[in-house]
Design a protein around this motif. Structure first.
Motif, PDB file in Angstrom:
ATOM      1  N   MET B   1       1.023  -1.116  -0.077  1.00  0.00           N
ATOM      2  CA  MET B   1       0.152   0.176   0.021  1.00  0.00           C
ATOM      3  C   MET B   1       0.812   1.383  -0.149  1.00  0.00           C
ATOM      4  O   MET B   1       1.647   1.432   0.793  1.00  0.00           O
ATOM      5  N   SER B   2       0.639   2.136  -0.852  1.00  0.00           N
ATOM      6  CA  SER B   2       1.363   3.401  -0.919  1.00  0.00           C
ATOM      7  C   SER B   2       0.969   4.348   0.415  1.00  0.00           C
ATOM      8  O   SER B   2      -0.074   4.214   1.007  1.00  0.00           O
ATOM      9  N   LEU B   3       1.866   5.405   0.256  1.00  0.00           N
ATOM     10  CA  LEU B   3       1.662   6.164   1.362  1.00  0.00           C
ATOM     11  C   LEU B   3       0.311   7.067   1.127  1.00  0.00           C
ATOM     12  O   LEU B   3      -0.248   7.018   2.322  1.00  0.00           O
ATOM     13  N   SER B   4       0.295   7.309   0.108  1.00  0.00           N
ATOM     14  CA  SER B   4      -1.149   8.136  -0.029  1.00  0.00           C
ATOM     15  C   SER B   4      -2.330   7.285   0.189  1.00  0.00           C
ATOM     16  O   SER B   4      -3.202   7.774   0.905  1.00  0.00           O
ATOM     17  N   THR B   5      -2.451   6.014  -0.393  1.00  0.00           N
ATOM     18  CA  THR B   5      -3.563   5.168  -0.059  1.00  0.00           C
ATOM     19  C   THR B   5      -3.542   4.627   1.512  1.00  0.00           C
ATOM     20  O   THR B   5      -4.856   4.763   2.131  1.00  0.00           O
ATOM     21  N   LEU B   6      -2.391   4.759   2.276  1.00  0.00           N
ATOM     22  CA  LEU B   6      -2.619   4.433   3.538  1.00  0.00           C
ATOM     23  C   LEU B   6      -3.162   5.565   4.270  1.00  0.00           C
ATOM     24  O   LEU B   6      -4.000   5.323   5.275  1.00  0.00           O
ATOM     25  N   TYR B   7      -2.886   6.755   4.233  1.00  0.00           N
ATOM     26  CA  TYR B   7      -3.282   8.033   4.710  1.00  0.00           C
ATOM     27  C   TYR B   7      -4.644   8.226   4.301  1.00  0.00           C
ATOM     28  O   TYR B   7      -5.671   8.758   5.226  1.00  0.00           O
ATOM     29  N   MET B   9      -6.843   5.804   3.701  1.00  0.00           N
ATOM     30  CA  MET B   9      -7.650   4.879   4.376  1.00  0.00           C
ATOM     31  C   MET B   9      -7.722   5.195   5.655  1.00  0.00           C
ATOM     32  O   MET B   9      -8.681   5.078   6.428  1.00  0.00           O
ATOM     33  N   THR B  10      -6.700   5.777   6.432  1.00  0.00           N
ATOM     34  CA  THR B  10      -6.915   6.263   7.604  1.00  0.00           C
ATOM     35  C   THR B  10      -7.943   7.461   7.854  1.00  0.00           C
ATOM     36  O   THR B  10      -8.727   7.542   8.585  1.00  0.00           O
ATOM     37  N   GLY B  48      -4.237  13.158   1.414  1.00  0.00           N
ATOM     38  CA  GLY B  48      -3.718  11.839   0.813  1.00  0.00           C
ATOM     39  C   GLY B  48      -3.767  11.593  -0.549  1.00  0.00           C
ATOM     40  O   GLY B  48      -2.931  11.107  -1.223  1.00  0.00           O
TER      41      GLY B  48
END
Lengths: 230, 101, 96
Positions: B1-7, B9-10, B48
């Motif tokens: 999971m890329s950084l942008s997707t991680l944040y 989804m957060t 994100g």
């Protein structure tokens, strides 16, 4: 029992909407236009070299203009509630707090000025500077210093509306062929600096006044309370 | 999971938490807290998504979120003033439909 | 990347705690912590402008506003008010 059922149902609904949102975000197609590239292309002509400031005060200056208007509306609304600030909820201010605030507030004003100046080429700008000024105002209120202009309600109102006024006047003055807020080049740099200074002062004044909550007329300044006017 | 997707989804998770609390909590201060979490979640989602395109993040959502944060704090101040006014008028910090019978 | 996962989990956990704790004061303090960690997330997302604003406004000014409001709205102490709403007896302060 009915409430438990309603609670469970609500939780399930929120979970479902969250799942839907997650799926929607994950399946978003790539952006059709590369906004970052367009901002980069226009940056040289925007008057500043920091892209976020360029967007805020040039490309999408409308948003910022209206936002400062919203802040002013919120202040008017809060003042209209006729709330009173308990002036000394926890007794008199201790000497350490008083001394700390006396030293800290000028430093915060300096930091705000620095952030404002940085804004044209690095992260910073009117909002951050305004927030730091507002924080300094909150400290003053908490240590029972009446905000400078509490004694002059008209002056405080003028300070709070300065940002919107300067922004409006500047945008009308630079209007050409009916095109509002489309300034390019060197002229834009000066204009942005002028607007940012006024906006930062107003944002600071508004945020501090929102914390104090009372309208200036109902405020009793400390002087008046200590020595009643004859 | 890329950084942008991680944040992003957060942001989605925080959005659900805030939305749920906004609906079920009855105390007005808690509703204001929930609204603030909801706002932060939206900002996180926007920023994100701002960097999914290329290497440099898109400055336009950044500027939007910046104004959003300032508007959110002023809205919070207005809501809290309204709550204080309500308490002064009725002695309660709940909405009329949430009053105990 | 591990740092980001931990940060994301902490943010969600903090939000959960602050929205469900029965202690109003604790909720406000957790919210301020949430704001500070969110500023860290903005730095990770390469948004230093927002990080600056969030640290000053989201954690600082909003925190001050909320603490002040809590002291005024519930001066005695916290009224437990956790979901599910209405499953317990009405809060004692609600009767006058």
């Amino acid at each position: 029992m009915r409430q438990m059922l309603a609670f469970t149902l609500l939780t399930l609904l929120v979970l479902a909407s969250g799942l839907g949102l997650a799926v929607a975000v994950l399946s978003l197609p790539d952006a059709p236009t590369d906004l970052a590239a367009r901002v980069d292309a226009g940056l040289d002509d925007s008057g500043v070299s920091h892209p976020v400031t360029a967007v805020l005060l040039n490309f999408r200056a409308y948003d910022t203009l209206l936002e400062i208007g919203v802040l002013l509306l919120v202040l008017t609304g809060t003042w209209s509630f006729g709330l009173e600030r308990r002036l000394d909820p926890e007794g008199p201010v201790g000497p350490i707090q008083a001394e700390l605030v006396r030293n800290l507030v000028p430093l915060m004003v300096l930091v705000a000025g620095h952030l404002l100046w940085l804004g044209s080429k690095a992260p910073g700008g009117a909002f951050q500077a305004g927030a730091v000024l507002g924080g300094a105002g909150v400290l003053l209120v908490l240590s029972q210093h009446p905000l400078p202009a509490w004694r002059h309600p008209a002056g405080y109102r003028a300070t709070a509306s300065l940002g919107l006024l300067v922004f409006l006047i500047a945008s009308v003055a630079t209007m050409r062929d009916g095109r509002l807020l489309e300034v390019r080049g060197r002229e834009a740099g000066l204009l942005i600096l002028l607007i940012e200074v006024a906006a930062a002062i107003s944002i600071g004044a508004i945020l501090a006044a929102l914390f104090a909550a009372e309208a200036p007329e109902t405020a009793t300044s400390l002087d008046e309370r200590k020595e009643p006017q004859p | 999971m890329s950084l942008s997707t991680l944040y992003a989804m957060t942001g989605v998770a925080l959005f659900s938490l805030g939305f749920h609390a906004l609906l079920v909590q009855r105390h007005l201060l808690r509703k204001v807290l929930a609204l603030n979490v909801l706002g932060s979640a939206t900002f996180l989602l926007l920023v994100g998504m701002a960097r999914r395109g290329g290497d440099t993040p898109d400055p336009v959502p950044h500027a939007m979120v910046l104004t959003g944060i300032v508007v959110a704090v002023s809205a919070t101040a207005l809501a809290l003033s309204l709550a204080r006014r309500l308490k002064a008028a009725q002695g309660l910090v709940r909405l009329p439909e949430d009053m105990p019978e | 990347m591990i740092f980001d996962h931990v940060l994301a989990l902490t943010l969600v956990g903090l939000a959960w705690r602050l929205l469900s704790t029965s202690h109003l004061f604790k909720a406000v303090v957790l919210f301020i912590t949430f704001g500070l960690l969110l500023a860290l997330a903005w730095v990770r997302l390469e948004a230093p402008d927002i990080a600056l604003a969030e640290a000053a406004i989201g954690a600082g000014l909003t925190g001050a506003l909320l603490l002040d409001a809590r002291a005024r709205l519930e001066p005695r102490d916290d009224v437990p008010d956790i979901a599910p709403a209405g499953s317990g007896p009405p809060a004692p302060d609600a009767s006058h």
